[in-house]
Design an enzyme around this catalytic site. Structure first.
Site, PDB file in Angstrom:
ATOM      1  N   CYS A 179      28.530 130.624 -60.679  1.00 45.89           N
ATOM      2  CA  CYS A 179      27.667 131.790 -60.811  1.00 45.89           C
ATOM      3  C   CYS A 179      27.489 132.511 -59.480  1.00 45.89           C
ATOM      4  O   CYS A 179      27.516 133.739 -59.412  1.00 45.89           O
ATOM      5  CB  CYS A 179      26.313 131.379 -61.357  1.00 45.89           C
ATOM      6  SG  CYS A 179      25.631 129.889 -60.606  1.00 45.89           S
ATOM      7  N   GLU A 234      16.977 122.440 -60.943  1.00 44.74           N
ATOM      8  CA  GLU A 234      17.079 123.732 -60.252  1.00 44.74           C
ATOM      9  C   GLU A 234      15.782 124.521 -60.395  1.00 44.74           C
ATOM     10  O   GLU A 234      15.796 125.726 -60.631  1.00 44.74           O
ATOM     11  CB  GLU A 234      18.264 124.543 -60.801  1.00 44.74           C
ATOM     12  CG  GLU A 234      19.588 123.798 -60.748  1.00 44.74           C
ATOM     13  CD  GLU A 234      20.782 124.638 -61.168  1.00 44.74           C
ATOM     14  OE1 GLU A 234      20.745 125.208 -62.273  1.00 44.74           O
ATOM     15  OE2 GLU A 234      21.754 124.726 -60.390  1.00 44.74           O
TER      16      GLU A 234
HETATM   17 ZN   LIG Z   1      24.349 130.520 -58.827  1.00 43.28          ZN
END
Ligand SMILES: [Zn+2]
Length: 615
Positions: A376, A279
């Site tokens: 998230c 990420e």
């Molecule tokens: Zn996220």
């Protein structure tokens, strides 16, 4: 002052939710949907997945090691939205807090044994942000007391020593708690966490210490690197520490890191992150459209950082990036019905995704999902939309600045303004004076808006005369004694524009995209609509605008039509390379483009932002 970010100094002071009230419009509609639908959706899923039950001591514990933080992000959303479910959820959270303030449903009994991946301080960060939101919207209550007890525990445990968390966020949370309470230990704790990073403070891992920005001290870094959300949350906290301690060198370090990152590591949508595995950003100029990761949370972190830099410096370039990211990333992250979400936001999807009713166990983009193993993004969208009004306008000794143009009532001192506009569909922005006052009113002219004009139209029956003048990108201001009925009008040219990649963006070479105003456009193919793999854009005629009614209650939209060459599908050679340039023949036909933020609302689709430019 109802604000997620409230610096004690800076060029601009933010106007909070108490001073800016959104009206129906692009953002007002989304904020209302967030309050009515998305917040309850998140709460239902957190209950269903057992993440709330963890706080009641239900066993076995469920969810990832950082799932507590999702409940805290949701509490923050509820605080900004003044949602009636907050007290009950806060009561549940409070049950799990230990006598010394420690609070974590995963690591209770084995505290602080994994700083690299444990996320304990990260979870506190989100708890403290929820507490600050509640303190500012409501005043002291159970949630604020839980958050302050946790923060005091952190200060006692970590003030001395060399430890920090593998996932930043507590830095900006502690500075905000300092701003909200005046207790200097929180600022000092945040400052120490910032200065510890990169000494190094954490163990090496297969991704390398750059993954969690522990490869270099913040002051020495040249660019944002590693895990994008971590990098941008840290940078936001660094700006907060720099502003509160008057550390100009530290602020300048982040500004130059931002500058280089925007120049080399940012996708057209404002999204950041080119690698799925960790990420992370990837290298300079590594901007693949189909493999772009562009996590929704990373875009929220980018908006948070740009907003802080805007407040500190007053520089319009930060508001420009925030606008790009708001309209093309935040607005993309949630479906028009408020119940499904993108985690990754690539600029090209080659194969339609399979519909999914349950939890998405991956983060790949393609279709929005109702929930994720790592959820998230939905909660982050909820808290950001609930507070987005606080990003619109600021004040200074010169008056009021309006950075983002959307229908809203804005009050500063005696002066009350109403912004009326169909932006981003229309470039006409009217600011009407509702209650008299004095001072300057500045409107941001986006960087793409060359040829804009600013007009003053006096209230009917007053002696002042109408004025109109061309204005440059940046801020356009009028200063006077305002009377009710006076009006400022900003006209932004909304002509669609062809956008080409810079020559260093290798993965995009030979392609073209279309933008109009702040919006990036894309082609989408659903069902038996023409495939996008064999299409190229003819750029010698301008895109034609189509105004549509829109769907899903978010009002109309402007779609665009371009001329495209469609090559016959299935016409493949045995080898994907040739020794002579391909001529790119095919039939010419119109191709409809839609705003990128609206893609994926008609079911499984392929999509692309960058189209090969036809010869
Ligand atoms: Zn996220």
């Amino acid at each position: 002052m109802a604000n997620p970010v409230l610096p004690s100094s800076g060029v601009l002071s933010p106007l909070g939710l108490d001073a800016v009230r959104l009206l129906p419009g692009f953002w007002g509609d989304r904020v209302a949907l967030n309050r009515e639908v998305t917040i309850a959706h998140c709460r239902e899923w957190e209950e269903r997945e057992g993440w709330i039950g963890n706080f009641r001591g239900e066993r076995p514990r469920r969810g990832r090691e950082f799932s507590d933080s999702e409940i805290y992000k949701l509490l923050e959303a509820m605080a900004w939205a003044e949602h009636p479910d907050l007290p009950a959820l806060a009561e549940t959270v409070a049950q799990a807090q230990e006598g010394d303030g420690y609070l974590n449903t995963r690591w209770s009994g084995s505290r602080y044994t994994d700083f690299e991946w444990g996320h304990e301080l990260y979870c506190y960060g989100h708890l403290i942000q929820a507490g600050v939101a509640r303190l500012r919207m409501h005043g002291e209550d159970q949630l604020t007391r839980v958050a302050i007890r946790a923060a005091d525990h952190v200060c006692r445990r970590f003030m001395d020593g060399a430890e920090t968390c593998g996932h930043p966020v507590i830095e900006m949370a502690l500075v905000e708690l300092y701003r909200a309470t005046g207790a200097e230990r929180y600022l000092e704790m945040a400052r120490r966490f910032v200065e510890r990073r990169g000494l190094p403070a954490l163990a090496d891992i297969p991704f390398g210490r750059a993954y969690y920005q522990d490869d270099l001290p913040v002051r020495q870094a040249q660019v944002f690197r590693g895990h994008v959300v971590r990098a941008l949350y840290l940078a936001s906290g660094v700006v907060d520490v720099a502003v509160e301690t008057g550390d100009e060198e530290l602020l300048k370090a982040v500004e130059s890191q931002w500058e280089r990152t925007v120049a080399r590591r940012t996708h057209l949508t404002g999204g950041m992150g080119s690698r799925h595995a960790d990420e992370s950003y990837g290298e300079d100029h590594e901007l693949p459209p189909d493999r772009a990761y562009n996590e929704t949370c990373a875009s929220i972190a980018s908006i948070m950082l740009s907003h802080r830099l805007l407040l500190a410096t007053g520089d319009a370039r930060y508001a420009d990036l925030a606008e790009r990211t708001l309209y093309n990333m935040l607005a993309t992250g949630v479906a028009l019905d408020g119940r499904s979400f993108f985690y990754a936001n690539p600029l090209q999807v080659r194969v339609p995704a399979q519909p999914l009713d349950g939890v998405n166990h991956a983060a790949e983009g393609g279709l929005r999902s109702p929930w994720f193993d790592v959820s998230c993004c939905p909660n982050n969208i909820a808290r950001t939309l609930a507070s987005v009004a606080a990003y619109l306008a600021t004040s200074s000794s010169a008056g009021v600045q309006i950075h983002h143009h959307t229908p809203a009532d804005i009050r500063h001192g005696d002066l009350a303004l109403r912004v009326e506009t169909a932006y981003p569909w229309s470039g006409e922005v009217r600011v009407r004076v509702l209650e008299a006052g004095a001072g300057g009113v500045s409107l941001r002219v986006p960087s793409w808006a060359a040829g804009a004009t600013l007009s003053y139209e006096p209230a009917p029956g007053t002696a002042a005369s109408r004025e109109s003048r061309p204005v440059e990108p940046g801020y356009a201001s009028i200063e006077r004694r305002w009377r009710p009925g006076d009006e400022i009008r900003l006209d932004l040219p909304m002509t669609p524009r062809w956008t080409y990649p810079g020559r260093r963006a290798d993965a995009l070479r030979g392609c073209v995209a279309v933008e109009r105003g702040p919006l990036v456009y894309c082609a989408e193919s659903v069902g038996d609509e023409p495939p996008l793999a064999d299409v190229s854009a003819v750029t010698d005629a301008p895109p034609v605008e189509h105004h549509t009614d829109g769907t899903g209650g978010t009002g109309g939209a402007v779609e665009l039509e371009i001329e495209a060459v469609h090559s016959p599908p299935g016409d493949y050679d045995a080898w994907p390379y040739t020794t002579e340039r391909e001529s790119g023949g095919g039939t010419r036909a119109p191709l409809r483009l839609i705003p990128y933020h609206r893609w994926g609302n008609r079911g499984p689709a392929t999509m692309r932002v960058w189209l090969p430019a036809a010869e």
